[in-house]
Design an enzyme around this catalytic site. Structure first.
Site, PDB file in Angstrom:
ATOM      1  N   GLU A 278      -5.380   6.971   1.796  1.00 22.60           N
ATOM      2  CA  GLU A 278      -4.705   8.005   0.984  1.00 22.60           C
ATOM      3  C   GLU A 278      -3.409   8.478   1.647  1.00 22.60           C
ATOM      4  O   GLU A 278      -3.104   9.664   1.680  1.00 22.60           O
ATOM      5  CB  GLU A 278      -5.664   9.167   0.671  1.00 22.60           C
ATOM      6  CG  GLU A 278      -6.835   8.669  -0.171  1.00 22.60           C
ATOM      7  CD  GLU A 278      -7.584   9.745  -0.930  1.00 22.60           C
ATOM      8  OE1 GLU A 278      -6.974  10.735  -1.347  1.00 22.60           O
ATOM      9  OE2 GLU A 278      -8.784   9.561  -1.127  1.00 22.60           O
TER      10      GLU A 278
ATOM     11  N   ARG B  70     -27.907  15.986  29.148  1.00 21.53           N
ATOM     12  CA  ARG B  70     -27.649  14.860  30.049  1.00 21.53           C
ATOM     13  C   ARG B  70     -27.341  15.371  31.462  1.00 21.53           C
ATOM     14  O   ARG B  70     -26.466  16.234  31.623  1.00 21.53           O
ATOM     15  CB  ARG B  70     -26.453  14.038  29.527  1.00 21.53           C
ATOM     16  CG  ARG B  70     -26.074  12.870  30.397  1.00 21.53           C
ATOM     17  CD  ARG B  70     -27.121  11.781  30.337  1.00 21.53           C
ATOM     18  NE  ARG B  70     -26.699  10.598  31.093  1.00 21.53           N
ATOM     19  CZ  ARG B  70     -27.442   9.511  31.219  1.00 21.53           C
ATOM     20  NH1 ARG B  70     -28.633   9.441  30.626  1.00 21.53           N
ATOM     21  NH2 ARG B  70     -27.011   8.478  31.926  1.00 21.53           N
TER      22      ARG B  70
ATOM     23  N   GLY C 224       0.851  -1.201   0.000  1.00 21.80           N
ATOM     24  CA  GLY C 224       0.000   0.000   0.000  1.00 21.80           C
ATOM     25  C   GLY C 224       0.876   1.236   0.000  1.00 21.80           C
ATOM     26  O   GLY C 224       1.005   1.926  -1.006  1.00 21.80           O
TER      27      GLY C 224
HETATM   28  C1  LIG Z   1     -11.860   1.585   3.614  1.00 23.63           C
HETATM   29  C2  LIG Z   1     -10.657   1.756   2.740  1.00 23.63           C
HETATM   30  C3  LIG Z   1     -10.792   2.359   1.487  1.00 23.63           C
HETATM   31  C4  LIG Z   1      -9.678   2.480   0.633  1.00 23.63           C
HETATM   32  N1  LIG Z   1      -9.844   2.964  -0.642  1.00 23.63           N
HETATM   33  C5  LIG Z   1      -8.809   2.877  -1.536  1.00 23.63           C
HETATM   34  C6  LIG Z   1      -9.001   3.191  -2.932  1.00 23.63           C
HETATM   35  O1  LIG Z   1     -10.090   3.611  -3.360  1.00 23.63           O
HETATM   36  N2  LIG Z   1      -7.958   3.024  -3.776  1.00 23.63           N
HETATM   37  C7  LIG Z   1      -6.733   2.558  -3.366  1.00 23.63           C
HETATM   38  O2  LIG Z   1      -5.841   2.406  -4.194  1.00 23.63           O
HETATM   39  N3  LIG Z   1      -6.523   2.270  -2.040  1.00 23.63           N
HETATM   40  C8  LIG Z   1      -7.523   2.394  -1.134  1.00 23.63           C
HETATM   41  N4  LIG Z   1      -7.328   2.078   0.195  1.00 23.63           N
HETATM   42  C9  LIG Z   1      -5.997   1.613   0.609  1.00 23.63           C
HETATM   43  C10 LIG Z   1      -5.258   2.590   1.521  1.00 23.63           C
HETATM   44  O3  LIG Z   1      -4.874   3.735   0.799  1.00 23.63           O
HETATM   45  C11 LIG Z   1      -4.075   1.810   2.135  1.00 23.63           C
HETATM   46  O4  LIG Z   1      -4.624   0.912   3.080  1.00 23.63           O
HETATM   47  C12 LIG Z   1      -3.049   2.719   2.772  1.00 23.63           C
HETATM   48  O5  LIG Z   1      -2.375   3.478   1.807  1.00 23.63           O
HETATM   49  C13 LIG Z   1      -2.001   1.930   3.585  1.00 23.63           C
HETATM   50  O6  LIG Z   1      -1.481   0.889   2.872  1.00 23.63           O
HETATM   51  P1  LIG Z   1      -1.456  -0.587   3.518  1.00 23.63           P
HETATM   52  O7  LIG Z   1      -2.799  -0.870   4.051  1.00 23.63           O
HETATM   53  O8  LIG Z   1      -0.893  -1.528   2.512  1.00 23.63           O
HETATM   54  O9  LIG Z   1      -0.443  -0.461   4.736  1.00 23.63           O
HETATM   55  P2  LIG Z   1       1.137  -0.738   4.680  1.00 23.63           P
HETATM   56  O10 LIG Z   1       1.750   0.052   3.604  1.00 23.63           O
HETATM   57  O11 LIG Z   1       1.360  -2.212   4.688  1.00 23.63           O
HETATM   58  O12 LIG Z   1       1.605  -0.130   6.064  1.00 23.63           O
HETATM   59  C14 LIG Z   1       1.476  -0.819   7.307  1.00 23.63           C
HETATM   60  C15 LIG Z   1       2.039   0.097   8.392  1.00 23.63           C
HETATM   61  O13 LIG Z   1       3.454   0.320   8.150  1.00 23.63           O
HETATM   62  C16 LIG Z   1       3.691   1.713   8.114  1.00 23.63           C
HETATM   63  N5  LIG Z   1       4.815   1.980   7.187  1.00 23.63           N
HETATM   64  C17 LIG Z   1       4.933   1.555   5.907  1.00 23.63           C
HETATM   65  N6  LIG Z   1       6.067   2.016   5.360  1.00 23.63           N
HETATM   66  C18 LIG Z   1       6.674   2.774   6.331  1.00 23.63           C
HETATM   67  C19 LIG Z   1       7.874   3.540   6.392  1.00 23.63           C
HETATM   68  N7  LIG Z   1       8.704   3.635   5.335  1.00 23.63           N
HETATM   69  N8  LIG Z   1       8.183   4.178   7.556  1.00 23.63           N
HETATM   70  C20 LIG Z   1       7.349   4.102   8.611  1.00 23.63           C
HETATM   71  N9  LIG Z   1       6.194   3.395   8.623  1.00 23.63           N
HETATM   72  C21 LIG Z   1       5.857   2.747   7.490  1.00 23.63           C
HETATM   73  C22 LIG Z   1       2.393   2.334   7.630  1.00 23.63           C
HETATM   74  O14 LIG Z   1       2.338   3.709   7.942  1.00 23.63           O
HETATM   75  C23 LIG Z   1       1.378   1.491   8.400  1.00 23.63           C
HETATM   76  O15 LIG Z   1       1.271   1.969   9.714  1.00 23.63           O
HETATM   77  C24 LIG Z   1      -8.409   2.024   1.073  1.00 23.63           C
HETATM   78  C25 LIG Z   1      -8.275   1.457   2.354  1.00 23.63           C
HETATM   79  C26 LIG Z   1      -9.370   1.296   3.162  1.00 23.63           C
HETATM   80  C27 LIG Z   1      -9.193   0.620   4.491  1.00 23.63           C
END
Ligand SMILES: Cc1cc2nc3c(=O)[nH]c(=O)nc-3n(C[C@H](O)[C@H](O)[C@H](O)COP(=O)(O)OP(=O)(O)OC[C@H]3O[C@@H](n4cnc5c(N)ncnc54)[C@H](O)[C@@H]3O)c2cc1C
Length: 380
Positions: free
Chosen positions: A364, A269, A128
């Site tokens: 995002e 309340r 992500g």
């Molecule tokens: C309800 C919902 C709707 C969404 N809609 C969309 C959409 O329409 N289109 C789309 O493309 N995506 C969408 N997303 C995806 C969303 O943008 C990602 O979940 C988000 O960008 C984080 O990516 P990940 O979940 O893979 O986390 P990861 O990247 O796996 O991160 C896991 C943790 O590690 C941390 N981390 C990662 N790299 C580093 C670093 N270098 N230094 C420090 N910390 C780090 C992150 O901050 C996080 O805390 C959606 C997600 C949800 C839950």
């Protein structure tokens, strides 16, 4: 400070949120149903066309106006607000910014009127934050002049509704010197091999539409490439920079909703023979919530004003998104605390706000990613 036109828009959307969204949204949330009727009415109001030119059926406004509408919707409900945010900022905007005239003519008229929705597929099950980790591949079949796409996308908003017409998919289209070439390709709904998986069971945003998408030898014309080949990385970074301002506005709306509901509840309340709002501990909580909300609003106003006047806004967008999302979580926690046991009951809006707030620190670009963007922009 909003100008006269922005204030009129704010009031119209506020009225709509209270009169149309508030009475029915809890049931949609509980049943995890998409609020088609609300979306249809938002479409008639022109909300999906706010930042687009009239040439494509838009309202001729700007991104600031869109954010004003998103904040007011989120003050009442975040599922509806994120549906608008994702439809415009992630769905239609990349086609408007990067599409060919033919792509714009095909998709924009239905998207900017809100009759149809588009989605943006960047995240995958295995990555992500690290967008360079993309595994989804698109290979150009020269014989048929078609892209053949294989892979999957995770958590894609607005991707499986009855009115979703197209998904912009970020895919690896080649490799130069060991670096992935990423491009964005438009995949219309219903294309053979393109499968929308069942909706997720989510903690919040329960009336918004989110799916995993899979692509098995999906074939689309070569002309479905969005803009230039290999520009995908730059395209989605720009899309996300803008989207962060809209998410900051959404978070500010949720934080404001927490103030609204807490104020109302603190007056009605009673405990120990008086309204709980008489206790300084409650007053200070609400005063702090108001301070946080106000500063979040200033931050997104600044970022949106810069975007609209063509100034650099990357750092300000990250600051606004980071600050507004974190204060939204804090306000939601404090608002549920003020509501006591009722704050844990889904029938109370603050319970929804609490469940909806956490994703704001993730979607995002996580809070960690925002800090990375800010630090990099400061020269680190
Ligand atoms: C309800 C919902 C709707 C969404 N809609 C969309 C959409 O329409 N289109 C789309 O493309 N995506 C969408 N997303 C995806 C969303 O943008 C990602 O979940 C988000 O960008 C984080 O990516 P990940 O979940 O893979 O986390 P990861 O990247 O796996 O991160 C896991 C943790 O590690 C941390 N981390 C990662 N790299 C580093 C670093 N270098 N230094 C420090 N910390 C780090 C992150 O901050 C996080 O805390 C959606 C997600 C949800 C839950």
């Amino acid at each position: 400070m909003l100008n006269e036109e922005q204030e009129a828009l704010r009031q119209t959307v506020a009225e709509f949120a209270h009169e149309v969204v508030a009475p029915v949204i809890a049931e949609h949330y509980e049943k995890h149903t998409f609020p088609y009727d609300i979306i249809r009415q938002m479409s008639k109001m022109g909300l999906f066309g706010l930042p687009f030119p009239e040439q494509y059926g838009g309202m001729g406004g700007d991104y600031f106006a869109l954010c004003v509408a998103i904040e007011e919707l989120a003050r009442v409900d975040s599922s509806v607000a994120i549906t608008l945010e994702a439809a415009v900022s992630l769905g239609a905007m990349p086609i408007y910014r990067f599409g060919t005239e033919e792509q714009k003519a095909t998709w924009l008229p239905q998207l900017v009127t809100g009759e149809a929705l588009a989605a943006f597929g960047l995240t995958e099950p295995g990555f992500g934050s690290d967008a360079g980790g993309a595994q989804t591949r698109a290979v150009l079949d020269k014989a048929s002049n078609e892209w053949v796409i294989n892979g999957s996308k995770a958590f894609i908003t607005n991707s499986g509704t009855d009115v979703t017409v197209v998904v912009a998919v970020a895919a690896v289209t080649g490799e130069t010197d060991g670096r992935k070439e990423i491009s964005i390709i438009l995949v219309p709904s219903g294309t053979p091999g393109f499968h929308v998986q069942p909706g997720y069971s989510k903690v919040g945003w329960c009336a918004s539409d989110t799916h995993e998408l899979t692509f098995d030898d999906v074939r689309v014309p070569a002309a479905n490439l969005l803009g230039n080949r290999g520009r995908g990385f730059a395209q989605f970074l720009q899309t996300l920079d803008e989207g962060r301002i809209a998410i900051a506005a959404l978070a500010t709306g949720l934080a404001q909703g927490c103030v609204d509901e807490s104020l109302r509840y603190a007056k009605q309340r009673h405990a120990f023979g008086q309204p709980i709002g008489n206790f300084q501990a409650i007053q200070f909580k609400i005063a702090d919530m108001e301070v946080r909300t106000h500063t979040a609003r200033l931050a997104w106003h600044d970022a949106a004003a810069r975007l609209v006047r063509g100034a650099d806004f990357k750092r300000q967008a990250a600051i606004a998104k980071l600050h507004a999302s974190e204060i939204a979580v804090t306000n939601a926690r404090e608002a549920t605390q003020i509501h006591g046991g009722y704050g844990f009951m889904n029938e109370f809006p603050v319970a929804r706000f609490w469940r909806d707030s956490k994703i704001l620190e993730i979607g995002e670009g996580t809070s960690e990613v925002q800090r990375m963007v800010i630090a990099r922009d400061l020269g680190l």
